[in-house]
Design a protein around this motif. Structure first.
Motif, PDB file in Angstrom:
ATOM      1  N   PRO A   1      -7.210   2.967  -4.708  1.00  0.00           N
ATOM      2  CA  PRO A   1      -8.026   2.047  -5.513  1.00  0.00           C
ATOM      3  C   PRO A   1      -9.019   2.792  -6.394  1.00  0.00           C
ATOM      4  O   PRO A   1      -9.518   3.866  -6.028  1.00  0.00           O
TER       5      PRO A   1
ATOM      6  N   THR B   1     -11.510  -2.034  -7.715  1.00  0.00           N
ATOM      7  CA  THR B   1     -12.460  -2.574  -6.741  1.00  0.00           C
ATOM      8  C   THR B   1     -13.787  -2.926  -7.411  1.00  0.00           C
ATOM      9  O   THR B   1     -14.190  -2.304  -8.393  1.00  0.00           O
TER      10      THR B   1
ATOM     11  N   GLY C   1     -10.945  -5.561  -3.558  1.00  0.00           N
ATOM     12  CA  GLY C   1      -9.962  -4.906  -4.406  1.00  0.00           C
ATOM     13  C   GLY C   1      -8.933  -5.896  -4.904  1.00  0.00           C
ATOM     14  O   GLY C   1      -8.503  -6.777  -4.163  1.00  0.00           O
ATOM     15  N   TYR C   2      -8.542  -5.764  -6.168  1.00  0.00           N
ATOM     16  CA  TYR C   2      -7.519  -6.636  -6.738  1.00  0.00           C
ATOM     17  C   TYR C   2      -6.558  -5.798  -7.570  1.00  0.00           C
ATOM     18  O   TYR C   2      -6.879  -4.686  -8.005  1.00  0.00           O
ATOM     19  N   PHE C   3      -5.368  -6.316  -7.778  1.00  0.00           N
ATOM     20  CA  PHE C   3      -4.328  -5.618  -8.533  1.00  0.00           C
ATOM     21  C   PHE C   3      -4.303  -6.171  -9.956  1.00  0.00           C
ATOM     22  O   PHE C   3      -4.157  -7.383 -10.152  1.00  0.00           O
TER      23      PHE C   3
ATOM     24  N   VAL D   1      -6.232  -7.837  -2.920  1.00  0.00           N
ATOM     25  CA  VAL D   1      -5.433  -7.107  -1.927  1.00  0.00           C
ATOM     26  C   VAL D   1      -6.297  -6.501  -0.827  1.00  0.00           C
ATOM     27  O   VAL D   1      -5.766  -6.015   0.175  1.00  0.00           O
TER      28      VAL D   1
ATOM     29  N   ALA E   1       1.049   1.356  -4.008  1.00  0.00           N
ATOM     30  CA  ALA E   1      -0.009   0.913  -4.920  1.00  0.00           C
ATOM     31  C   ALA E   1      -0.924   2.029  -5.387  1.00  0.00           C
ATOM     32  O   ALA E   1      -1.575   1.900  -6.422  1.00  0.00           O
TER      33      ALA E   1
ATOM     34  N   HIS F   1      -2.867  -1.114 -11.467  1.00  0.00           N
ATOM     35  CA  HIS F   1      -3.639  -0.368 -10.482  1.00  0.00           C
ATOM     36  C   HIS F   1      -4.476  -1.325  -9.638  1.00  0.00           C
ATOM     37  O   HIS F   1      -4.723  -2.469 -10.032  1.00  0.00           O
ATOM     38  N   VAL F   2      -4.911  -0.828  -8.484  1.00  0.00           N
ATOM     39  CA  VAL F   2      -5.872  -1.561  -7.664  1.00  0.00           C
ATOM     40  C   VAL F   2      -7.271  -1.196  -8.146  1.00  0.00           C
ATOM     41  O   VAL F   2      -7.640  -0.024  -8.213  1.00  0.00           O
TER      42      VAL F   2
ATOM     43  N   TRP G   1       0.801  -1.211   0.000  1.00  0.00           N
ATOM     44  CA  TRP G   1       0.000   0.000   0.000  1.00  0.00           C
ATOM     45  C   TRP G   1       0.838   1.267   0.000  1.00  0.00           C
ATOM     46  O   TRP G   1       0.325   2.357  -0.314  1.00  0.00           O
TER      47      TRP G   1
END
Length: 634
Positions: A80, A413, A404-406, A387, A77, A410-411, A74
């Motif tokens: 989000p 959601t 949320g995922y990468f 994540v 990253a 980018h993250v 974080w």
């Protein structure tokens, strides 16, 4: 020095030899791993099952989980970004438990919108398919534990019945396991599938290697085989006596007390402390259960060893005079192991995702381009490590959750009505920041044993035939178990031909020996992460040459492809530990401790059983969906 720094470099804090995104999409130009050789990289294109080199828990797959664990993610990253996507269910983890949970939800509500997210580049978790191209049909193998118990849990039995899969029914004449033919035929019973080798005079053997006994010697199991072992005469005498006529070690104890004593000690400990066996006997028995149970004999209880024992394994227990525990035999359903279950489930849920039969049968292959289409009611999104998972508001009153995922840059959601965490339990505290502390602490104590599965494409298996063997246990070399694949029954068709190409399967349990199981698993995982692919490939070639060279095998000529599946977090350690839960018990045999639902979130996965197999993963998936029923009604 002038190359650009990638997103993965940024998060891992290390400089790799190529510039890639942190987690490339499945169709992106990619490396098998930062330690893979160039030849392996060149094969890493096309469908994931076709990728060779190092697969499984690669550096790409593990970069984000490690960054989360080390609290680096974080910091780098960014904020989000909402995708605007909304789902009735989001599943974290596309292994057997995650896909089974998605299927159960979909079966109960076919109109539901479901998203499955996974950090790996292929679907199925450890149930990975390895595929090799040949002049004819592709060769197919498995990249992880391939079997189910022949007497599964009710949940698994119900699921298989719905899919039209019969346990132990044998292989239909239309399915050529060695050639990777149509997998929509009746399934193969794994051990019955070795009958064609028996018809050719082939059988199991043990290879006493120079790593454990100072010399290499192949010993085929036949009358008097113990005398052929390169052990000291005293050790051979003890071993023969333990197999032939062991004493009752506790003649004054009753059955319940004997079972309790066996459950409290490892099998290696039983040999050392109870039998007072020669050190070479203990060494010889060390790798006995490694392939089928992913355990060495110091990681399995003596009681469980008693359940598994046969004429060539786990000597010293037969004289106790107590009923043998009921061990469940294992059945391999498909040439690619339990990935066949994944194909069956995904083929039902996602229209057109299964290449091959569209009449409800198991598809031959998966069409990866169709897994994540916007029109799908069920979508599977690979190379997308989760994540963040949180309830939208207090857990007691939340009506939705955010995941949320990468995506490699980018993250992103999405919103979910419910979330099932079918992933490694030790990662969950890093994904769910507001989880109660007592639950976080318990999950963080979850440890899995690391393992390696290798699938090797060979020109033919004439050398195996000449040596009279089809599967071999090594006593101390790098790979502990080497075997040819199960074959279809020969009735009504041409007999198995040693001149045909096939796959060879190797297994290594990477836990450090002679250590506390948890400490050994952690140390083994650390060591495994530092082993370059070149060394892993060398060990495969070296052991096959040592085993089969005298029978005419030449690795430079006969090996045509190698895929090594590294599972840093392989199977739960609770399976079969001394004093722990027996690996043959149903997940329903005793209550599971802890609260598994947290608002709109429920924890699934085989860590919860804890058993390492697909059977437990399916049972827990069904239970997790049921536990979300109250949340679905709000």
């Amino acid at each position: 020095m002038d190359r650009p720094i990638s997103r993965r470099d940024f998060l891992d804090g290390v400089a790799l030899s190529t510039a890639t995104t942190l987690v490339p999409r499945p169709d992106a130009d990619r490396r098998a791993d930062d330690v893979a050789v160039d030849a392996a990289e060149e094969l890493g294109h096309g469908r994931p099952p076709e990728w060779q080199g190092l697969q499984g828990d690669t550096a790409d797959a593990m970069a984000v989980p490690h960054a989360l664990r080390d609290r680096r993610f974080w910091e780098r990253a960014g904020t989000p970004t909402a995708t605007g996507e909304e789902y009735d269910l989001v599943v974290v983890g596309a292994g057997v438990s995650g896909i089974a949970a998605a299927y159960r939800w979909w079966r109960e509500d076919p109109e539901a919108r479901i998203l499955v997210l996974d950090n790996h580049d292929d679907i199925g978790g450890r149930s990975r398919r390895n595929e090799f191209r040949t002049a004819g049909h592709p060769l197919v193998g498995y990249g992880g534990p391939p079997s189910l118990p022949s007497s599964p849990t009710p949940e698994t039995a119900e699921l298989l019945a719905e899919l039209g899969i019969e346990l132990g029914a044998g292989l239909d004449a239309g399915l050529d396991t060695a050639a990777g033919g149509a997998a929509d035929a009746a399934p193969v019973s794994g051990w019955a599938g070795r009958e064609p080798y028996r018809a050719l005079g082939m059988g199991p053997a043990v290879f006493c290697d120079r790593e454990s006994f100072g010399t290499d010697r192949l010993v085929v199991f036949r009358p008097g085989w113990v005398d052929e072992l390169p052990l000291a005469d005293a050790a051979k005498g003890e071993l023969a006596a333990l197999f032939r006529d062991p004493p009752d070690w506790w003649p004054q104890a009753g059955t319940a007390e004997k079972r309790a004593r066996l459950a409290r000690i490892s099998y290696s400990g039983f040999l050392r402390e109870i039998c007072r066996a020669h050190p070479e006997v203990v060494r010889f028995c060390h790798t006995m259960p490694v392939h089928d149970r992913c355990r060495t004999s110091d990681m399995i209880s003596a009681l469980d060893a008693y359940a598994l024992a046969d004429e060539h394994t786990f000597p010293g227990l037969a004289g106790l005079g107590i009923p043998r525990p009921a061990a469940r035999s294992l059945v391999q359903l498909f040439p690619d192991g339990n990935h066949g279950l994944i194909r069956a489930l995904v083929g039902r849920m996602i229209p057109g995702a299964g290449e091959g039969p569209d009449d409800g049968a198991v598809p031959d292959r998966l069409d990866y381009d169709r897994l994540d289409l916007p029109a799908n009611r069920v979508r599977v999104r690979l190379s997308s490590p989760v994540v963040l998972v949180r309830n939208d508001g207090p857990a007691e009153t939340a009506t939705s959750a955010t995941v949320g995922y990468f995506d490699g840059e980018h993250v992103r959601t999405v919103r979910a009505g419910a979330v099932i965490l079918a992933c490694w339990h030790a990662m969950i505290p890093y994904l769910v920041p507001d989880l109660p502390q007592h639950r976080r602490s318990a999950l963080l104590r979850t440890v899995r044993a690391p393992m390696l599965y290798a699938t090797v494409q060979v020109r033919d298996w004439r050398a195996w035939h000449a040596a009279g063997i089809d599967r071999v246990r090594f006593t101390g070399a790098y790979w502990s178990d080497v075997r040819l694949p199960a074959l279809p029954h020969a009735g009504g068709r041409q007999a198995a031909d040693p001149g045909e190409p096939t796959t060879v399967h190797l297994v290594r349990l990477a836990v450090k020996p002679d250590a506390d199981p948890i400490e050994g698993a952690v140390a083994g995982r650390r060591e495994l992460a530092e082993v370059p692919y070149e060394h892993l490939e060398f060990t495969v070639r070296d052991q096959l040459a040592r085993l089969l060279g005298p029978a005419g095998f030449d690795p430079a000529r006969d090996i045509q492809g190698i895929t090594i599946n590294r599972w840093a977090h392989g199977v739960p350690l609770g399976d079969g530990l001394p004093g722990g839960k027996p690996p043959f018990a149903s997940p329903h045999d005793d209550p599971v401790e802890g609260e598994w639902r947290f608002g709109r979130i429920v924890i699934a996965g085989s860590d919860r059983a804890p058993e390492g197999g697909a059977d437990a993963a399916i049972a827990i998936a069904v239970r997790a969906v049921a536990e979300l029923q109250p949340a679905r009604s709000r």
